[in-house]
Design an enzyme around this catalytic site. Structure first.
Site, PDB file in Angstrom:
ATOM      1  N   HIS A  74       0.835  -1.199   0.000  1.00 54.38           N
ATOM      2  CA  HIS A  74       0.000   0.000   0.000  1.00 54.38           C
ATOM      3  C   HIS A  74       0.873   1.254   0.000  1.00 54.38           C
ATOM      4  O   HIS A  74       1.953   1.263   0.621  1.00 54.38           O
ATOM      5  CB  HIS A  74      -0.902   0.040   1.233  1.00 54.38           C
ATOM      6  CG  HIS A  74      -1.722  -1.196   1.419  1.00 54.38           C
ATOM      7  ND1 HIS A  74      -2.616  -1.647   0.484  1.00 54.38           N
ATOM      8  CD2 HIS A  74      -1.777  -2.080   2.452  1.00 54.38           C
ATOM      9  CE1 HIS A  74      -3.197  -2.754   0.928  1.00 54.38           C
ATOM     10  NE2 HIS A  74      -2.690  -3.044   2.111  1.00 54.38           N
ATOM     11  N   GLU A 117      -1.906  -0.251   8.368  1.00 51.17           N
ATOM     12  CA  GLU A 117      -2.920  -1.093   8.991  1.00 51.17           C
ATOM     13  C   GLU A 117      -2.321  -1.948  10.087  1.00 51.17           C
ATOM     14  O   GLU A 117      -1.101  -2.115  10.180  1.00 51.17           O
ATOM     15  CB  GLU A 117      -3.564  -1.996   7.933  1.00 51.17           C
ATOM     16  CG  GLU A 117      -2.583  -2.940   7.254  1.00 51.17           C
ATOM     17  CD  GLU A 117      -3.131  -3.557   5.960  1.00 51.17           C
ATOM     18  OE1 GLU A 117      -3.913  -2.883   5.273  1.00 51.17           O
ATOM     19  OE2 GLU A 117      -2.756  -4.698   5.662  1.00 51.17           O
ATOM     20  N   HIS A 119       3.351  -7.418   1.831  1.00 48.38           N
ATOM     21  CA  HIS A 119       2.717  -8.332   2.766  1.00 48.38           C
ATOM     22  C   HIS A 119       1.674  -9.186   2.074  1.00 48.38           C
ATOM     23  O   HIS A 119       1.252  -8.899   0.946  1.00 48.38           O
ATOM     24  CB  HIS A 119       2.067  -7.555   3.919  1.00 48.38           C
ATOM     25  CG  HIS A 119       0.993  -6.607   3.462  1.00 48.38           C
ATOM     26  ND1 HIS A 119       1.274  -5.341   2.995  1.00 48.38           N
ATOM     27  CD2 HIS A 119      -0.348  -6.738   3.362  1.00 48.38           C
ATOM     28  CE1 HIS A 119       0.144  -4.734   2.651  1.00 48.38           C
ATOM     29  NE2 HIS A 119      -0.861  -5.574   2.855  1.00 48.38           N
ATOM     30  N   ARG A 128      -1.284  -4.819  -6.219  1.00 49.51           N
ATOM     31  CA  ARG A 128      -0.936  -6.232  -6.253  1.00 49.51           C
ATOM     32  C   ARG A 128       0.413  -6.412  -6.938  1.00 49.51           C
ATOM     33  O   ARG A 128       0.621  -5.944  -8.054  1.00 49.51           O
ATOM     34  CB  ARG A 128      -1.997  -7.035  -7.012  1.00 49.51           C
ATOM     35  CG  ARG A 128      -3.338  -7.117  -6.321  1.00 49.51           C
ATOM     36  CD  ARG A 128      -4.235  -8.154  -7.002  1.00 49.51           C
ATOM     37  NE  ARG A 128      -5.629  -7.936  -6.635  1.00 49.51           N
ATOM     38  CZ  ARG A 128      -6.514  -7.301  -7.398  1.00 49.51           C
ATOM     39  NH1 ARG A 128      -6.151  -6.865  -8.598  1.00 49.51           N
ATOM     40  NH2 ARG A 128      -7.749  -7.128  -6.988  1.00 49.51           N
TER      41      ARG A 128
END
Length: 319
Positions: free
Chosen positions: A96, A113, A171, A191
């Site tokens: 991200h 996150e 991740h 992605r």
């Protein structure tokens, strides 16, 4: 002003399963049910209030009408998105962007996150960063050859583990994990690799390799170590801080009888029920709002003194 029980939005990503329906009471017409966005004002999925004065209205509408419900520490928008994730299959290897990059290129927030592992099947693992330094050419060759995994740091995972995933860290959530995720209010994912899978229409899902290269940290990630957490015990409950970052603070609360706390005018709070059932009373409303495993409750800033009763385990989120 009152606590607001929220109806989530379901996402049918191809890697999802059924555990959010069977174990977390999600009555959502989505299959597979990969994610339930529990507290969200993001345009891609907005929570709806299902009780009280604002019943059947989106949380976004309520907060736009009552910006003081967010608290004085926010900049006028709900900064978080809380969700449950059921990974029946491996998620894509992804990354991200940070706020600066995302706001320029995607016109929304970046995405840092945290993950709280609700359950993990034997042998389940997560990808968190690279096992060693990598270069662009190494990554391109590995993606084309289908052997990217040799460069990734895989971490065995168990129930109760916590991980903070800052923007820029490569991740992936592995098959067999059930996770509560607290993140910035964003839906930007690049992605890197998706195992050459196809969607329900037989098409390979889009990769975002060039943008991923712009934002990813290609240095070796340090070993992931689960540090001991400070848990404080009180009559009827226990509390421990799971994550504290610039975007949010997440606390785990285990209530055996009762738990009292205050919601000040500085910040909203969100209760994500991860086990058991209970009720919440406030200074002005003495009939408890009932909630159970899988439910999410939004508490407006300035709500004041709150009292939770029952046998229940909660994640309590605030900024």
């Amino acid at each position: 002003m009152e606590p607001m029980l929220l109806k989530p939005v379901g996402k049918d990503y191809l890697w999802g399963g059924i555990r959010l329906k069977t174990e977390f009471n999600k009555d959502l017409d989505v299959a597979p049910l990969a994610e339930s966005w529990e507290c969200s004002v993001h345009p891609d999925g907005q929570s709806v209030v299902i009780n009280g004065d604002y019943k059947d209205r989106t949380l976004s509408d309520v907060l736009n009408e009552n910006p003081d419900y967010l608290g004085t520490k926010t900049d006028g928008e709900l900064p978080i998105l809380a969700k449950f994730i059921d990974a029946k299959l491996d998620l894509s290897v992804q990354v991200h962007p940070d706020d600066e990059y995302a706001r320029v290129h995607e016109h929304q927030n970046g995405k840092s996150e945290m993950w709280y592992v609700l359950d993990a099947l034997p042998g389940a693992s997560l990808v968190i960063g690279f096992a060693h330094d990598v270069t662009e050419s190494q990554l391109r060759n590995a993606v084309e050859a289908g052997n990217l995994s040799k460069h990734l740091q895989k971490i065995p995972v168990k129930k109760g583990d916590i991980f903070y995933i800052p923007a820029g860290l490569v991740h992936a959530i592995g098959a067999g994990t059930l996770i509560a995720e607290i993140q910035e209010s964003s839906n930007v994912t690049y992605r890197v690799y998706d195992y050459n899978r196809t969607d329900k229409n037989g098409k390979r899902r889009e990769l975002h390799f060039d943008k991923a290269l712009d934002v990813m940290n290609m240095k070796a990630s340090p070993p992931v170590i689960q540090h001991a957490r400070l848990c404080r015990y009180y009559p009827g409950c226990s509390r421990e801080i799971l994550c504290r970052c610039k975007y949010f603070e997440t606390e785990r609360i285990q209530v055996s009888k009762a738990f009292a706390f205050s919601v000040f005018d500085t910040s909203f709070q969100v209760l994500l029920c991860i086990d058991g059932s209970g009720g919440i009373e406030t200074e002005n409303i003495h009939k408890p709002l009932r909630f159970k495993k899988g439910d999410c409750v939004f508490l407006p800033a300035g709500l004041g003194r709150c009292h939770i009763v029952g046998e229940v385990e909660l994640l309590k989120i605030r900024c």
